[in-house]
Design a protein around this motif. Structure first.
Motif, short mmCIF file in Angstrom:
data_model
loop_
_atom_site.label_atom_id
_atom_site.label_comp_id
_atom_site.label_asym_id
_atom_site.label_seq_id
_atom_site.Cartn_x
_atom_site.Cartn_y
_atom_site.Cartn_z
N ILE A 181 0.81 -1.21 0.00
CA ILE A 181 0.00 0.00 0.00
C ILE A 181 0.85 1.26 0.00
O ILE A 181 0.47 2.29 -0.56
N THR A 225 -11.79 -4.91 -3.22
CA THR A 225 -12.74 -4.91 -4.33
C THR A 225 -13.60 -6.15 -4.31
O THR A 225 -14.80 -6.10 -4.61
N TRP A 282 -4.66 0.66 -8.51
CA TRP A 282 -5.86 0.59 -7.67
C TRP A 282 -7.10 0.87 -8.50
O TRP A 282 -8.10 0.15 -8.41
N VAL A 311 -5.92 -4.16 -1.71
CA VAL A 311 -6.88 -3.47 -2.56
C VAL A 311 -7.68 -4.47 -3.38
O VAL A 311 -8.90 -4.34 -3.54
#
Length: 253
Positions: A101, A165, A109, A161
């Motif tokens: 991150i 999602t 992303w 990430v």
């Protein structure tokens, strides 16, 4: 295994050029469904369609980018022209790009969000009317979203990430039942564990090493094993909705 309830149905499968999407399209067509295959790679789509047709199935290659409104609108128009109302939608297309991150790769992303979440919304919205119409006629109507166990499981550095999602897709699927189920449309969320797909080959060396470690530790599902699950849930009697299915290699915990 044969699922007679799939014969005569009309399906849309995204990410159908390879992996789970290809396997789902081939499996549904083998069971008698007409299948529209959506993906960006025309040559690969054509090869899958040729395979389906050679085996006696019905399939339509539709080159489309699910992150683009105009592309999806054109795809929907082509499918309606060729096949009419759709009664089975499989949201399978996905992107997995692992990164720590702190590297803040905003473009990566965004690519995952646009495909894994917004793309699912775009396709679902595009065919929501079809699904409702199919159910109103008394037939089966299914929305199947391919999420991931990454929606729940932690301990995979760099996949935060991607996992977020997929968690959104899982939660979205649950919430969409509130809109679809009163109309007779089933919503199923499928969460695969470690699976042998092309997606890992697109990763960098570190990402491929991470996935390779999971395969070595747990084994891996084949795309056709996942496709069998999709065919099973979509072939249940119309009043039966398997809303959540987590599918793991036996050794994965």
């Amino acid at each position: 295994m044969s699922y007679e309830n799939l014969a005569g149905r009309t399906a849309v499968v995204t990410g159908a050029a390879s992996g789970i999407g290809e396997a789902v399209a081939v499996t549904l067509a083998a069971e008698g469904a007409r299948v529209a295959l959506l993906a960006r790679r025309a040559e690969r789509l054509d090869a899958v369609v040729e395979k389906i047709v050679a085996d006696g199935g019905q399939a339509l290659a539709v080159v489309a980018d699910i992150t683009d409104d105009a592309s999806v609108e054109a795809a929907v128009a082509r499918i309606h022209e060729a096949y009419g109302t759709v009664d089975l939608v499989v949201n399978n297309a996905g992107v997995m790009i692992p990164n720590p991150i702190e590297q803040a790769p905003v473009d990566e992303w965004q690519a995952m969000i646009d495909t894994n979440l917004t793309g699912v919304l775009r396709i679902t919205g595009a065919f929501a009317g079809d699904l409702g119409e199919a159910a109103a006629r008394g037939g089966s109507a299914d929305l199947v979203n391919i999420s991931s166990v990454a929606a729940h499981l932690t301990g995979f550095p760099g996949f935060a990430v991607y996992g977020a999602t997929k968690a959104a897709v899982t939660h979205l699927s649950a919430l969409l039942r509130g809109e679809f189920s009163p109309r007779g449309v089933r919503v199923t969320n499928v969460e695969p564990g470690v699976t042998q797909t092309e997606i890992a080959s697109r990763l960098d060396a570190e990402g491929q090493e991470a996935i390779g470690g999971l395969v070595e530790a747990f084994g891996a599902l084949s795309p056709y094993e996942l496709a069998d699950v999709v065919a099973y849930v979509a072939s249940r009697p119309a009043q039966v909705n398997l809303r959540q299915v987590m599918v793991l290699p036996t050794r994965q915990v």
